[in-house]
Write a protein that holds these residues in place. Structure first.
Motif, PDB file in Angstrom:
ATOM      1  N   LEU A  40      -9.245   9.900   1.669  1.00 14.42           N
ATOM      2  CA  LEU A  40     -10.114   9.318   0.391  1.00 14.42           C
ATOM      3  C   LEU A  40      -9.529   7.949   0.002  1.00 14.42           C
ATOM      4  O   LEU A  40     -10.271   6.990  -0.180  1.00 14.42           O
ATOM      5  CB  LEU A  40      -9.699  10.014  -0.706  1.00 14.42           C
ATOM      6  N   LEU A  41      -8.058   7.789   0.105  1.00 16.21           N
ATOM      7  CA  LEU A  41      -7.575   6.248  -0.130  1.00 16.21           C
ATOM      8  C   LEU A  41      -8.065   5.407   0.907  1.00 16.21           C
ATOM      9  O   LEU A  41      -8.316   4.100   0.324  1.00 16.21           O
ATOM     10  CB  LEU A  41      -6.115   6.497  -0.139  1.00 16.21           C
ATOM     11  N   ALA A  42      -8.179   5.864   2.285  1.00 15.22           N
ATOM     12  CA  ALA A  42      -8.606   4.732   3.119  1.00 15.22           C
ATOM     13  C   ALA A  42     -10.125   4.447   2.850  1.00 15.22           C
ATOM     14  O   ALA A  42     -10.595   3.359   3.386  1.00 15.22           O
ATOM     15  CB  ALA A  42      -8.680   5.427   4.580  1.00 15.22           C
ATOM     16  N   SER A  43     -10.987   5.073   2.448  1.00 18.21           N
ATOM     17  CA  SER A  43     -12.512   4.749   2.082  1.00 18.21           C
ATOM     18  C   SER A  43     -12.720   4.365   1.028  1.00 18.21           C
ATOM     19  O   SER A  43     -13.861   3.679   0.789  1.00 18.21           O
ATOM     20  CB  SER A  43     -13.282   6.150   2.150  1.00 18.21           C
ATOM     21  N   LEU A  44     -11.843   4.374  -0.050  1.00 20.94           N
ATOM     22  CA  LEU A  44     -12.021   3.627  -1.337  1.00 20.94           C
ATOM     23  C   LEU A  44     -12.333   2.174  -1.304  1.00 20.94           C
ATOM     24  O   LEU A  44     -11.511   1.484  -0.594  1.00 20.94           O
ATOM     25  CB  LEU A  44     -11.025   3.955  -2.583  1.00 20.94           C
ATOM     26  N   GLU A  45     -13.076   1.735  -2.093  1.00 18.60           N
ATOM     27  CA  GLU A  45     -12.995   0.000  -2.149  1.00 18.60           C
ATOM     28  C   GLU A  45     -13.153  -0.426  -3.686  1.00 18.60           C
ATOM     29  O   GLU A  45     -13.380   0.430  -4.596  1.00 18.60           O
ATOM     30  CB  GLU A  45     -14.416  -0.363  -1.412  1.00 18.60           C
ATOM     31  N   PRO A  57       0.718  -1.141   0.043  1.00 18.27           N
ATOM     32  CA  PRO A  57      -0.069  -0.110  -0.018  1.00 18.27           C
ATOM     33  C   PRO A  57       0.805   1.187   0.022  1.00 18.27           C
ATOM     34  O   PRO A  57       2.111   1.240   0.523  1.00 18.27           O
ATOM     35  CB  PRO A  57      -0.828  -0.048   1.095  1.00 18.27           C
ATOM     36  N   VAL A  58       0.331   2.396  -0.333  1.00 10.28           N
ATOM     37  CA  VAL A  58       0.810   3.582  -0.505  1.00 10.28           C
ATOM     38  C   VAL A  58       1.494   4.113   0.825  1.00 10.28           C
ATOM     39  O   VAL A  58       0.696   3.773   1.975  1.00 10.28           O
ATOM     40  CB  VAL A  58      -0.125   4.687  -0.913  1.00 10.28           C
ATOM     41  N   THR A  59       2.465   4.632   0.918  1.00 11.30           N
ATOM     42  CA  THR A  59       2.796   5.404   2.162  1.00 11.30           C
ATOM     43  C   THR A  59       2.686   6.447   2.430  1.00 11.30           C
ATOM     44  O   THR A  59       2.482   7.459   1.498  1.00 11.30           O
ATOM     45  CB  THR A  59       4.290   5.125   2.399  1.00 11.30           C
ATOM     46  N   GLU A  60       3.067   7.225   3.894  1.00 14.59           N
ATOM     47  CA  GLU A  60       2.429   8.608   3.926  1.00 14.59           C
ATOM     48  C   GLU A  60       3.524   9.532   3.409  1.00 14.59           C
ATOM     49  O   GLU A  60       2.887  10.569   3.028  1.00 14.59           O
ATOM     50  CB  GLU A  60       2.564   8.938   5.457  1.00 14.59           C
TER      51      GLU A  60
END
Length: 88
Positions: free
Chosen positions: A59-64, A14-17
């Motif tokens: 946004l990235l956390a809520s996308l499915e 997954p993407v990093t900060e």
């Protein structure tokens, strides 16, 4: 949109900060027109980056998705091939 801003969703790992912050910096640079702001604008510039980081992370956390995660190395190779075709 700026070519330096990359898609960050659905990758393994997954993407990093840091990647979100780098994309946010590019976005704020693009819309402000400043590569490096003056001292008078520095606080607003940094606050904008922090805001974009926050919203982008949400946004990235809520996308499915049901699609399998993309492989970073494969996507980088595809981008390099597209660039070679485009620019020779």
């Amino acid at each position: 949109m700026c070519r330096n801003i990359r898609m960050l969703f659905n990758f393994d790992p997954p993407v990093t900060e840091d990647e979100i912050r780098a994309a946010s910096l590019q976005f704020v640079r693009k819309i402000s027109g400043f590569n490096k702001p003056s001292k008078a604008n520095e606080a607003a510039f940094l606050a904008a980056i922090d805001g974009v980081v926050h919203v982008s992370s949400q946004l990235l956390a809520s996308l499915e998705t049901t699609a399998p995660p993309k492989n970073r190395e494969e996507e980088a190779a595809k981008a390099k091939a597209r660039s070679a075709n485009r620019f020779g």
